[in-house]
Design an enzyme around this catalytic site. Sequence first.
Site, short mmCIF file in Angstrom:
data_model
loop_
_atom_site.label_atom_id
_atom_site.label_comp_id
_atom_site.label_asym_id
_atom_site.label_seq_id
_atom_site.Cartn_x
_atom_site.Cartn_y
_atom_site.Cartn_z
CB CYS A 252 38.55 47.52 31.08
SG CYS A 252 36.97 47.00 30.39
CB SER A 253 38.90 43.81 34.77
OG SER A 253 38.35 45.03 35.18
CB VAL A 256 31.73 44.70 28.44
CG1 VAL A 256 31.82 43.49 27.57
CG2 VAL A 256 31.60 44.32 29.90
N GLY A 257 32.82 47.30 29.99
CA GLY A 257 32.41 48.57 30.58
C GLY A 257 33.23 49.75 30.10
CD GLN A 299 29.60 45.43 32.96
OE1 GLN A 299 30.70 45.95 33.17
NE2 GLN A 299 29.37 44.17 33.24
#
Length: 353
Positions: A252-253, A256-257, A299
């Site tokens: 993802c960006s 982690v999230g 996250q």
Amino acid sequence: MLVIALILGAVFFVHRRRKQRGHKETRPVLPDTLEETETIKTRRPILIRTFRRTLLQLHRDSDLLFRAEFQDLQKLSARLPHGEKPVDELPYVNVDGKLHSDSETMDVFKANYIQGYNSVREYIAAQSPMPSTVPDFWRMVWEHKCKVIVMLSDHTKGVKGKEKSYWPKNLDESVEYGGVVVKTTNVSLFNKYTMRKFQISMGSDTRQLTHFSLQGWTDAKADLTVDDVVGFVQIVRQEATLTNSWPFVIHCSAGVGHTGTFITLDYFTQYVDKHSLDENMDVFSYVMKMRENCPGMVQMETQYIFIFDALMAVIQKKMTEEQEGLYERIEESEEGRNHIAPLEETPHYYSIM
Ligand SMILES: *[C@@H]1O[C@H](CO)[C@@H](O)[C@H](O)[C@H]1NC(C)=O
């Protein structure tokens, strides 16, 4: 004389007591936070069959217990020796350690191995490649023989905030990134996600890979439901099982999230599939393990809660199937036949509950 001896004795006694106490006080005192984290339970097994009951408890009073559980996760994570190689049974491999970052910029492409259900190096959790790290990204994909890439951010932003993808936009167009020639050979648009096929080559060596992107998950206003995400996880898993090779790249960006959320869902979807309803599952300690290797995984509290809600759908499906299986067995014994229903082949998967 006796009085003096008594006074001396008393003074001596008090002095010793003080000394002892003093000695006690000079012992290293653990900081409050550390003492506090020692009492936090690191294992939180939930019986699969009673998952719904636990989920309802966690959700009660505006997610009060979810909040407490996520805060415990944050407190335990704060104790982790970040930046060092954790002493843990999971291997920690910082993929970027092998790669050379673009010398003109300071951007370093960050990626970590994450343990999955089938392998300790099942996933590579990565950041979205930035324009300067796209070559690193493709070299990593090549070097680790990745066959599946999962993109959970909508698009990587270019330098001027323009949308930029890290693959050739047009069908059959080839572009070279860091010595790896990438060709888009197929684009299939589905309701909630897009599946692309890439042919990647280096020298005379050519490989195929599948790229999945889930649109709108990272957008807070997205209308993606729990079922959409669970369905997507299962589509990716089908492909992953077909290729039967690791690791898969999930990004993802920040990596982690949503990446952590996807990985946890993929892990426990398989776990629930392969365990009986009378066994335990422990989301808390899996997330904690991921964080030992890659700080910040899952996250946000909302992402942590989402995992549980999504797993409820997975478990509900298993319970329903088990019920149906029971009815089927009754029918079979009545009719004396052995019928196995074929699996539905369409990649769409919407109704889980
Ligand atoms: C892409 O793949 C799908 C499914 O295999 C196929 O139906 C479609 O024709 C392919 N498209 C192209 C442009 O090759």
